[in-house]
Scaffold this active site. Structure first.
Site, PDB file in Angstrom:
ATOM      1  N   LYS A  34       0.590  -1.558  -0.258  1.00  5.27           N
ATOM      2  CA  LYS A  34      -0.040  -0.084   0.228  1.00  5.27           C
ATOM      3  C   LYS A  34       1.058   1.145   0.118  1.00  5.27           C
ATOM      4  CE  LYS A  34      -0.145  -0.601   5.072  1.00  5.27           C
ATOM      5  NZ  LYS A  34      -0.942  -1.517   6.095  1.00  5.27           N
ATOM      6  N   TYR A 241      18.087  28.759   7.796  1.00  6.43           N
ATOM      7  CA  TYR A 241      16.419  29.955   8.066  1.00  6.43           C
ATOM      8  C   TYR A 241      17.299  29.668   9.203  1.00  6.43           C
ATOM      9  CZ  TYR A 241      13.556  29.739   3.879  1.00  6.43           C
ATOM     10  OH  TYR A 241      13.314  30.256   2.711  1.00  6.43           O
TER      11      TYR A 241
HETATM   12  C1  LIG Z   1      -0.199  -1.967   6.281  1.00  4.26           C
HETATM   13  C2  LIG Z   1       0.110  -3.172   7.127  1.00  4.26           C
HETATM   14  C3  LIG Z   1       0.359  -4.446   7.229  1.00  4.26           C
HETATM   15  C4  LIG Z   1       2.145  -4.332   7.083  1.00  4.26           C
HETATM   16  O1  LIG Z   1       1.900  -4.103   8.044  1.00  4.26           O
HETATM   17  P1  LIG Z   1       3.610  -3.785   8.796  1.00  4.26           P
HETATM   18  O2  LIG Z   1       4.157  -2.859  10.467  1.00  4.26           O
HETATM   19  O3  LIG Z   1       4.110  -2.422   7.595  1.00  4.26           O
HETATM   20  O4  LIG Z   1       4.657  -4.951   8.191  1.00  4.26           O
HETATM   21  C5  LIG Z   1      -0.245  -5.970   7.778  1.00  4.26           C
HETATM   22  N1  LIG Z   1      -1.661  -6.204   7.652  1.00  4.26           N
HETATM   23  C6  LIG Z   1      -2.320  -4.994   7.568  1.00  4.26           C
HETATM   24  C7  LIG Z   1      -4.030  -5.642   7.551  1.00  4.26           C
HETATM   25  C8  LIG Z   1      -1.751  -3.810   7.762  1.00  4.26           C
HETATM   26  O5  LIG Z   1      -2.776  -2.828   7.250  1.00  4.26           O
END
Ligand SMILES: *Cc1c(COP(=O)(O)O)cnc(C)c1O
Length: 342
Positions: A34, A241
């Protein structure tokens, strides 16, 4: 591809991380891709992991799934189906992870078909209740994987064992072919959390959520930035800055094409660093939106147009910047060229 900053992405490290996590899991190992593959580029990540044998991919939204459709891979959409998603969800290039009773009803009402289901075991974020499962909410549905998600897998919290027990208790009460609980961190806790499928994200990309994983994971992402200007500060000169840095002696400075708009956050001000070969080049002053100053006393030959590598080992960069490893990855932004190396 001629941006003044790029992400060097290590294919071999990505694949090695997935293989190491699969071996630790002792069962099927998927990939959370994702948020554009946590900023690396979802298509490029998925292609490499599919070639290595990964058969379970997870995205958050249907737009993310549609972008991957040309690859023809098995993709599950973690946020399930809203009414607005139904036309796309029926497109056949991915299936939903149903999270609510309403989503279950919506999917069933539209004809059903392959889906996954999220059950809440105590995080109180997404998922139907265990009681809904025993009440037969899923009866007759074609459920591939029943999954749940841990709230505190990156800590030694009693919540982990509680969620594990609640999830394990569902065995035999549901129609799903497989069960899946573990994200990256939970793979580090132990095999008991793996069930039939694990779902790492962060650790694939070199993030280290638990100490048990630190020896098995390799860094995948290294930002690199080009020098826009080199200059010499005299004692008493300030830089950037709010004049956060004042030179105490003559100081050689390079201004990099990199800033917080690229996810090089302000927390790296006066704390981050870059490398040119073995020369260590600390950040001076405040990180700006598009520019960052580094000390180049250690690299007398570095000139306008040369490139430096940013120190981006995720656990250390997180500690320095105060940003989570997740934010360091997903914040990397669209301006970089993304360059994969074998
Ligand atoms: C994002 C997500 C993962 C992966 O999690 P990590 O901590 O990045 O390994 C697994 N399961 C679900 C439901 C998620 O939303």
């Amino acid at each position: 591809m001629n941006a003044p900053h790029r992400l060097r992405l290590d294919s071999a490290a990505l694949v090695a991380n997935w293989r190491a996590l699969a071996a630790l899991s002792g069962t099927a190992c998927g990939a959370a891709i994702k948020a554009n593959g946590y900023g690396l580029g979802a298509t490029e990540v998925a292609r490499r992991l599919a070639e290595a044998g990964c058969r379970d991919f997870f995205v958050a939204t249907w737009a993310e799934a549609e972008a991957l459709a040309p690859l023809g891979l098995p993709v599950a959409v973690l946020h399930g189906v809203r009414a607005e998603d139904m036309a796309r969800a029926r497109g056949g290039f991915a299936w939903p992870v149903l999270n609510t009773d309403q989503q279950v009803a919506r999917w069933r009402g539209s004809g059903g078909g392959r889906c996954d289901v999220m059950v809440d075991t105590g995080m109180n974020r997404l998922g139907i209740t265990p009681a809904a499962i025993s009440d037969g909410t899923l009866d007759g549905l074609e459920v591939g994987t029943l999954m749940s998600h841990l709230a505190s897998a990156d800590e030694d919290s009693p919540l982990n064992a509680r969620q594990l027990a609640a999830f394990a208790a569902l065995a035999g009460t549901h129609p799903a072919e497989r069960m899946s609980l573990a994200n990256s961190a939970a793979i580090g806790i132990g095999r008991a959390y793996a069930f039939d499928l694990t779902r790492p994200g962060l650790a694939l990309y070199g993030g280290v959520p638990r100490a048990e994983l630190s020896d098995v994971l390799r860094q995948v992402v290294t930002p690199e930035a080009q020098i826009l200007q080199r200059r010499r500060l005299q004692p008493g000169d300030v830089i950037g800055y709010n004049a956060l840095f004042t030179a105490e002696r003559p100081t050689e400075v390079a201004i990099l094409n990199l800033g917080y708009a690229d996810g090089y956050w302000r927390g790296f001000s006066q704390r981050g660093s870059a490398y040119a070969g073995d020369a260590w080049l600390p950040v001076l002053g405040r990180v700006s939106m598009d520019l960052t100053a580094i000390c180049v006393d250690a690299a007398p030959d570095l000139a306008e147009g040369d490139w430096v590598a940013i120190d981006y080992a995720l656990p250390q960069a997180s500690a320095l910047s105060g940003m989570s490893q997740y934010e360091l990855l997903t914040g990397m932004g669209a301006r970089y060229d993304r360059v994969w190396t074998a």
